[in-house]
Design an enzyme around this catalytic site. Sequence first.
Site, mmCIF file in Angstrom:
data_model
loop_
_atom_site.group_PDB
_atom_site.id
_atom_site.type_symbol
_atom_site.label_atom_id
_atom_site.label_comp_id
_atom_site.label_asym_id
_atom_site.label_seq_id
_atom_site.Cartn_x
_atom_site.Cartn_y
_atom_site.Cartn_z
ATOM 1 N N ASP A 54 -5.850 0.917 -0.069
ATOM 2 C CA ASP A 54 -5.181 0.446 1.145
ATOM 3 C C ASP A 54 -6.066 -0.531 1.915
ATOM 4 O O ASP A 54 -7.205 -0.231 2.251
ATOM 5 C CB ASP A 54 -4.816 1.640 2.033
ATOM 6 C CG ASP A 54 -3.968 1.215 3.207
ATOM 7 O OD1 ASP A 54 -4.538 0.905 4.264
ATOM 8 O OD2 ASP A 54 -2.728 1.192 3.078
ATOM 9 N N ARG A 55 -5.517 -1.697 2.186
ATOM 10 C CA ARG A 55 -6.284 -2.739 2.846
ATOM 11 C C ARG A 55 -6.557 -2.422 4.311
ATOM 12 O O ARG A 55 -7.666 -2.608 4.800
ATOM 13 C CB ARG A 55 -5.548 -4.082 2.743
ATOM 14 C CG ARG A 55 -5.628 -4.753 1.383
ATOM 15 C CD ARG A 55 -4.915 -4.030 0.272
ATOM 16 N NE ARG A 55 -3.486 -3.886 0.522
ATOM 17 C CZ ARG A 55 -2.709 -2.984 -0.056
ATOM 18 N NH1 ARG A 55 -3.208 -2.095 -0.911
ATOM 19 N NH2 ARG A 55 -1.419 -2.911 0.216
ATOM 20 N N CYS A 91 -0.073 -10.227 -0.051
ATOM 21 C CA CYS A 91 -0.557 -9.239 0.920
ATOM 22 C C CYS A 91 -1.346 -9.983 1.976
ATOM 23 O O CYS A 91 -2.472 -10.440 1.723
ATOM 24 C CB CYS A 91 -1.427 -8.185 0.246
ATOM 25 S SG CYS A 91 -2.142 -6.988 1.411
ATOM 26 N N ASN A 92 -0.767 -10.139 3.150
ATOM 27 C CA ASN A 92 -1.436 -10.851 4.232
ATOM 28 C C ASN A 92 -2.758 -10.195 4.597
ATOM 29 O O ASN A 92 -3.763 -10.867 4.812
ATOM 30 C CB ASN A 92 -0.535 -10.882 5.472
ATOM 31 C CG ASN A 92 0.640 -11.821 5.336
ATOM 32 O OD1 ASN A 92 0.553 -12.991 5.653
ATOM 33 N ND2 ASN A 92 1.764 -11.293 4.866
ATOM 34 N N THR A 93 -2.759 -8.856 4.656
ATOM 35 C CA THR A 93 -3.952 -8.137 5.105
ATOM 36 C C THR A 93 -5.124 -8.365 4.161
ATOM 37 O O THR A 93 -6.274 -8.508 4.606
ATOM 38 C CB THR A 93 -3.647 -6.638 5.230
ATOM 39 O OG1 THR A 93 -2.470 -6.467 6.032
ATOM 40 C CG2 THR A 93 -4.796 -5.900 5.893
ATOM 41 N N ALA A 94 -4.863 -8.437 2.851
ATOM 42 C CA ALA A 94 -5.935 -8.677 1.885
ATOM 43 C C ALA A 94 -6.617 -10.017 2.104
ATOM 44 O O ALA A 94 -7.781 -10.206 1.708
ATOM 45 C CB ALA A 94 -5.375 -8.604 0.463
ATOM 46 N N THR A 134 -0.129 -5.950 10.122
ATOM 47 C CA THR A 134 -0.634 -4.583 10.070
ATOM 48 C C THR A 134 -1.795 -4.417 11.046
ATOM 49 O O THR A 134 -2.392 -5.397 11.509
ATOM 50 C CB THR A 134 -1.143 -4.241 8.662
ATOM 51 O OG1 THR A 134 -2.266 -5.081 8.361
ATOM 52 C CG2 THR A 134 -0.059 -4.418 7.618
ATOM 53 N N LYS A 174 7.176 0.821 3.220
ATOM 54 C CA LYS A 174 6.357 1.291 2.108
ATOM 55 C C LYS A 174 6.848 2.638 1.575
ATOM 56 O O LYS A 174 6.559 2.990 0.428
ATOM 57 C CB LYS A 174 4.883 1.372 2.522
ATOM 58 C CG LYS A 174 4.194 0.019 2.612
ATOM 59 C CD LYS A 174 2.723 0.172 2.894
ATOM 60 C CE LYS A 174 2.013 -1.169 2.936
ATOM 61 N NZ LYS A 174 1.988 -1.882 1.639
ATOM 62 N N CYS A 203 3.233 -9.668 7.516
ATOM 63 C CA CYS A 203 3.117 -8.560 6.580
ATOM 64 C C CYS A 203 4.280 -8.694 5.616
ATOM 65 O O CYS A 203 5.441 -8.808 6.040
ATOM 66 C CB CYS A 203 3.160 -7.205 7.274
ATOM 67 S SG CYS A 203 3.145 -5.815 6.103
#
Length: 280
Positions: A54-55, A91-94, A134, A174, A203
């Site tokens: 999980d990022r 995945c924006n967060t990554a 996120t 999710k 996200c």
Amino acid sequence: MVERRCARQRLGIVGGMGPAATARLLRRIVEFTEASRDQDHLEVTVLNRPQIPDRSAYLLGVPGAPSFVGPLQQAALELEALGCSVLATPCNTAHARASRIAAVLQRGRLLSMVEATAGLLAMAGYRRVGLLVTEGAAASGVYDDALSRRGVEAVMPDAACQRQVQAMIYGEVKAGKVPSWGQVMPFLAMFSQVGCDAVVLGCTELSLLGAPSQMGGMAVVDALDVLAASCVAACGASVRRCEVDRSFAERLRPYVMDGAAVGEALLSGGGEQCAALQAS
């Protein structure tokens, strides 16, 4: 401005974060590709890796949360070994660790959906942009930094709203329960009240809600759509104008069509730049 282009290149997608968003990216790439037959579409290799840690947990420093960087680097190298020269991850967060992920590439480049989205908004003249991301992306400041470097102010929801956004992403999308777009309307109203002229769906779980391109005078920009169009252009295919017209607010459309989004992504991605880029 940058148009396409290099000879047709193979696209590699590091997916699974989450699986539904990965499926949507592949569908959007098909929809954004100008094609009259199967052979006009891109050659794409997808690694669907839902086991990538999980990022948000890692970026928030949750005790015991493993890093996602190593697994993403490994996936990127696998795609490169399979002949993929353009890489993307929905995945924006990554993207908070995009430079580290891209650093292992020898020949390929990693497109940045964050940089492309921020660049697109700046070139179109937006100056105050609301962010739906996120908690991990919010804590890392990945969008704040990309926007501020271009003179665009980033606006986050207050703490209570941010918790609601996180709950929608993790507790609903999710978990396989896709909420209605109407549940996002209060967040848009909040951004409108504080003078935002655009909102980013930052996200890719939120991309599944089917957002309109404009709401209440604000542009609603889905970063996954920016990435999809960038993938098409970076790989040397033509972007379908009718899909751009349907998916982006009017002020953004010229910059998507003339390659501005892919130009931003190429400038921000890892690995070798494409030497054959030509001015439109």
